[in-house]
Design an enzyme around this catalytic site. Structure first.
Site, PDB file in Angstrom:
ATOM      1  N   HIS A 112     -57.986  10.744 -77.967  1.00 12.80           N
ATOM      2  CA  HIS A 112     -57.018  10.334 -77.409  1.00 12.80           C
ATOM      3  C   HIS A 112     -57.155   8.801 -76.714  1.00 12.80           C
ATOM      4  O   HIS A 112     -55.981   8.114 -76.773  1.00 12.80           O
ATOM      5  CB  HIS A 112     -55.968  11.205 -77.015  1.00 12.80           C
ATOM      6  N   CYS A 121     -30.851 -17.533 -70.140  1.00 15.81           N
ATOM      7  CA  CYS A 121     -32.170 -17.687 -69.322  1.00 15.81           C
ATOM      8  C   CYS A 121     -32.336 -16.175 -68.554  1.00 15.81           C
ATOM      9  O   CYS A 121     -32.786 -15.988 -67.816  1.00 15.81           O
ATOM     10  CB  CYS A 121     -31.409 -18.801 -68.622  1.00 15.81           C
TER      11      CYS A 121
HETATM   12  C1  PEP Z   1     -28.606 -14.126 -65.103  1.00 17.30           C
HETATM   13  O1  PEP Z   1     -28.037 -13.408 -64.629  1.00 17.30           O
HETATM   14  O2  PEP Z   1     -28.948 -13.826 -66.034  1.00 17.30           O
HETATM   15  C2  PEP Z   1     -29.163 -14.848 -64.358  1.00 17.30           C
HETATM   16  C3  PEP Z   1     -30.516 -15.563 -65.334  1.00 17.30           C
HETATM   17  O3  PEP Z   1     -29.860 -15.522 -63.346  1.00 17.30           O
HETATM   18  P1  PEP Z   1     -30.041 -14.673 -62.044  1.00 17.30           P
HETATM   19  O4  PEP Z   1     -30.987 -13.906 -62.524  1.00 17.30           O
HETATM   20  O5  PEP Z   1     -30.701 -15.390 -61.503  1.00 17.30           O
HETATM   21  O6  PEP Z   1     -29.023 -13.823 -61.793  1.00 17.30           O
END
Ligand code: PEP
Ligand code: MG
Length: 841
Positions: free
Chosen positions: A436, A789
């Site tokens: 396990h 991003c």
């Molecule tokens: C987001 O809001 O997705 C972004 C990348 O900016 P932060 O996380 O800096 O607000």
């Protein structure tokens, strides 16, 4: 037509996983491939039957399926013994219940004894059944059962279960049956067992496992009823697990463990230490040869590494189960490369066998190659990677302890899984590669050494003893799950060496993917790491992080606290050369690749002391700047519109830095938190005044309004980058900083969401906003560049969605770059499919 709720193994196939569960579908497929005499007969009660049962219905009528099974076996249930096992759509090792030897009662046990000529075997089987049935179907607690067994052994004056005589076993069976109401009628037993397995879907262990792995509650489990074969019929019988290739390294030789004269659960439980599969070549050569042939055949058929269970009953080999082998990253990439080279799979098919998230492990540390340390003990290398931390003995301590811990146990059970999650590594004194501990650790990417048998783990005393040395909770321990070595020395852990197979897989992934992969990086170090891992540019540089450093904080604070423009400019003038130097470092590192720099986007309070810590005018100013909802306050472009001298300074620093470095970077300047097209056009003017007209100016898309008016915003933008963190926060109205600790667990519990929408994109809601903005933005400006991003840029499921939505690239933290490369390739290979009804249906 009435819904079919019970399927004979001969009727199913591997495509019926949702209905038959993973195990049921695979047994059915195996029955087709290997023939009915290699796979013990049986039937599957479907997941739909489970769902209906859990909604308050009853289990379906098993009469017909059972009659068919009895006909094939040539005997009636009772004389015929069956196993009753769970089998969910995705495997949940050890989390759901199983009952073996079902059909035994006071009459049939005698028949079994006569048929096998082995009275001890018959009574031991009956004893095991009475035990399992009581525990699983009647809810008798394990310790009550264990107490009875211990008492019986004490009275008999023996130490091991195997030393109990027939009379002892008879007495013990009677004692066990005395703990609950035991049904003598085999059919009644069968129905109760099926119900109990269905019920185990709702058990605490199973629920906890589903939370951890994002498995929906609504799936239910199937139940497989299968004719028993016996690996415990003496020296020519055995039970084992076998992998078509080495499950740790991926090397092309089959591997596994087996135990002579034992049932399957003895191998998996890790209570007896099994033999290596290779020894079977000597002890049972014929069965071994057959097994190796079957492993190859199954692997060819499935096009994937297989993990099987088998039993040899008096020399005759039966296959009980097969499934795709869970494998650590190093085995996954080796298999992919070998399989493509052997012609077993095409490159693209091979790429699909690699689970992107698991690749993380190849980026994790090992013991330093020149590290000087004393080996404390050696065990089975069960899950690769090195770990170091304070010893804890229970899952609970692992969760509660601050800092790195190693979970040390004699062996582990389902209830320990939360501790795996919290621990850096796992160490056990018992069990082999299929125990396990090993299975779960590999599944979760935790380094693990098991079966370190020279070590004595005394849970009651909270001590671990090895060769006279005693270790207690909190003492340091380090283990290497790749070599099996354990040490008490504080060895340095180092980053892993390049794995050639990993490099090959990544190169193939780069050929296959359409999406670009960039990184989120704010410092030259991060940029360098990301480039090593294959990043093709920076998708997000958060400039506010540059202001957090100790030498910048006072300037930043002075800038925010400034009463007028002049005072603010003074602070900004001092910040400008520092900013320029930061950018130069990034540009140097990225050597001509795209670098997307975002203008400052902090909630202001992050830079300010609490007003109570200030006095006089400063205090008043701080009070005036305080906001009730800073995340919805003077952030992003709002800040730049009220204080245009801030973006002017940042843009000047960018321009000067770009001119100062050796290779001219492809700079992109990004405006955060835009909702109105006018915000962007105002800032574009400012940026162009400082940088000239050719500069690439774009915007984050992270507010719902921006998605709705994306066409108008596109008029002002050269690119969009979806900030899915804020977009999730604002679309759902969930605070991204608070949701985890508050109601998210409950939401998962109640089936509102399967996982955090901040980890995996809510494709039908937030994803719809992304698609809308991508689509309308491109309608207006066909060459508009689109990226993402937010954290979702490194999450494999979300990456698949972004591919589908037509984005140009994803950007993620440096260590997730390889994951994103493989996930993007898989998305491209799987091709366009419908991303789901945007309305959420
Ligand atoms: C987001 O809001 O997705 C972004 C990348 O900016 P932060 O996380 O800096 O607000
Ligand atoms: Mg944001």
């Amino acid at each position: 037509m009435e819904e079919k709720l019970v399927y004979d193994f001969e009727e199913g196939s591997r495509d019926m996983r949702e209905l038959l569960g993973g195990k049921g579908a695979n047994i059915a497929e195996m029955t087709r491939v290997l023939g009915a005499d290699r796979v013990p007969a049986g039937f599957t009660v479907t997941t739909e039957a489970c769902v209906a049962y859990l909604k308050g219905g009853d289990i379906p009528d098993l009469g017909e399926a059972l009659a068919h099974l009895e006909e094939k076996a040539g005997k009636q249930l009772g004389e015929l013994l069956v196993s009753v096992r769970s089998g969910a759509r995705e495997s949940m090792p050890g989390m759901l219940d199983t009952i073996l030897n079902l059909g035994l009662n006071d009459t049939t046990v005698e028949a079994l004894a006569r048929a096998t000529g082995n009275e001890r075997f018959a009574w031991d089987s009956y004893r095991r059944f009475a035990q399992m049935f009581g525990n699983v179907a009647k809810g008798v607690p394990t310790d009550q059962i264990e107490d009875l067994i211990a008492a019986r052994k004490r009275e008999a004056g023996v130490k091991l279960d195997t030393e109990l005589s027939v009379a002892d076993l008879q007495q013990l069976t009677a004692d066990l049956k005395g703990l609950y109401e035991f049904p003598e009628d085999p059919r009644e037993q069968l129905e109760a067992a099926v119900r109990a397995v269905f019920d185990s879907w709702k058990g605490d262990r199973a629920v906890a496992y589903r939370r951890l792995h994002g498995i929906p509650d609504s799936w239910g489990t199937a139940v497989n009823v299968q004719q028993m074969v016996f690996g415990n019929m003496g020296e020519s019988s055995c039970s084992g697990v076998a992998f078509s290739r080495d499950e740790i390294t991926g090397a092309p030789e089959p591997s596994g463990d087996y135990l002579v004269n034992a049932q399957g659960e003895d191998v998996v439980s890790g209570v007896r230490t099994p033999h290596d599969l290779s020894e079977m070549a000597t002890s049972m050569p014929e069965a071994h040869e057959e097994l190796i042939g079957i492993l190859r055949e199954l692997e060819r058929h499935y096009g994937d590494m297989q993990d099987t269970e088998f039993t040899v009953e008096e020399g005759r080999l039966y296959m009980l189960q097969t499934r795709s082998a869970k494998r650590p990253a190093q085995a996954a990439v080796r298999f992919a490369v070998d399989a493509a080279e052997e012609g077993l799979l095409s490159r693209e098919e091979a790429l699909l066998t690699v689970e992107p998230a698991a690749l993380d492990a190849l980026l994790h540390p090992t013991f330093g190659p020149d590290a000087d340390f004393d080996v404390l003990v050696r065990g089975v290398p069960a899950s690769p990677g090195a770990a170091k931390g304070a010893i804890v003995f229970t899952a609970r301590e692992a969760v509660e302890h601050d800092g790195d811990v190693v979970l040390v146990r004699p062996f582990t059970e389902a209830d320990d899984v939360a501790g795996f999650d919290a621990a850096r590594g796992i160490l056990t004194s018992e069990g082999g590669k299929a125990s396990h501990a090993a299975l779960v650790a590999r599944g979760m990417g935790r380094p693990c050494v098991c079966g370190a048998s020279e070590m004595d783990v005394d849970l009651a005393a909270k001590e671990m003893r090895v060769n006279g040395a005693v270790f207690r909770e909190g003492d340091l321990i380090a283990l290497d799950g790749t070599s099996g070595v354990v040490t008490a020395d504080d060895v340095p852990l180092v980053d892993p060496e390049v794995d050639e197979n990993f490099e090959t897989v990544l190169a193939w992934a780069d050929d296959a993917r359409r999406l670009g992969v960039r990184t989120n990086a704010d410092t030259p170090d991060e940029a360098q790491k990301a480039r090593e891992l294959g990043a093709e540019g920076i998708g997000l540089c958060r400039t506010e992080h540059m202001f957090m450093a100790a030498d910048r904080q006072p300037l930043m604070r002075a800038m925010i606290m400034a009463e007028g423009e002049e005072e603010r400019k003074e602070a900004l003038d001092q910040l400008e050369p520092l900013q320029q130097a930061d950018f130069e470092g990034l540009f140097e590192e990225m050597a001509g690749l795209p670098v997307c720099i975002r203008l400052l986007d902090p909630p202001l309070h992050e830079f300010l002391p609490h007003p109570d810590e200030l006095e006089g005018a400063e205090r008043e100013r701080a009070e005036a700047l305080r906001e009730t909802n800073p995340m919805l306050g003077t952030r992003g472009c709002r800040l730049h519109i009220i204080y245009p001298e801030i973006p002017r300074m940042q843009v000047r620093a960018i321009v000067k830095a770009a001119a100062a470095v050796r290779e001219r970077p492809r700079v992109e300047i990004m405006v955060p938190l835009v909702a109105y097209e006018r915000e962007l056009s105002l800032l574009r003017e400012i940026i162009e005044e400082e940088a000239g007209e050719g500069v690439s100016v774009g915007t984050m898309i992270e507010l719902p309004r921006a998605c709705f008016v994306a066409d108008k915003i596109a008029d002002q933008a050269d690119f969009f980058s979806f900030g899915t963190n804020d977009l999730t926060q604002t679309a759902l109205g969930f605070s991204r900083d608070d949701v985890e600790g508050r109601f998210l667990a409950k939401y998962i519990d109640r089936g509102i969401v399967d996982r955090s929408p901040f980890e995996t994109l809510d494709t039908s809601g937030v994803g719809w906003l992304v698609r809308l903005a991508a689509w309308t933005g491109r309608e207006r400006k066909p060459d508009l560049e689109l990226g993402v991003c937010g954290e979702h840029g490194g999450d494999p499921d979300s990456v698949a969605f972004f591919d589908l939505a037509g984005l140009d690239y994803v950007s993620c933290s440096p260590y997730r770059v390889p994951i994103a490369r493989v996930a993007a390739a898989q998305a491209a290979i799987r091709g366009v499919s419908d991303p789901g009804d945007p309305s959420g249906g």
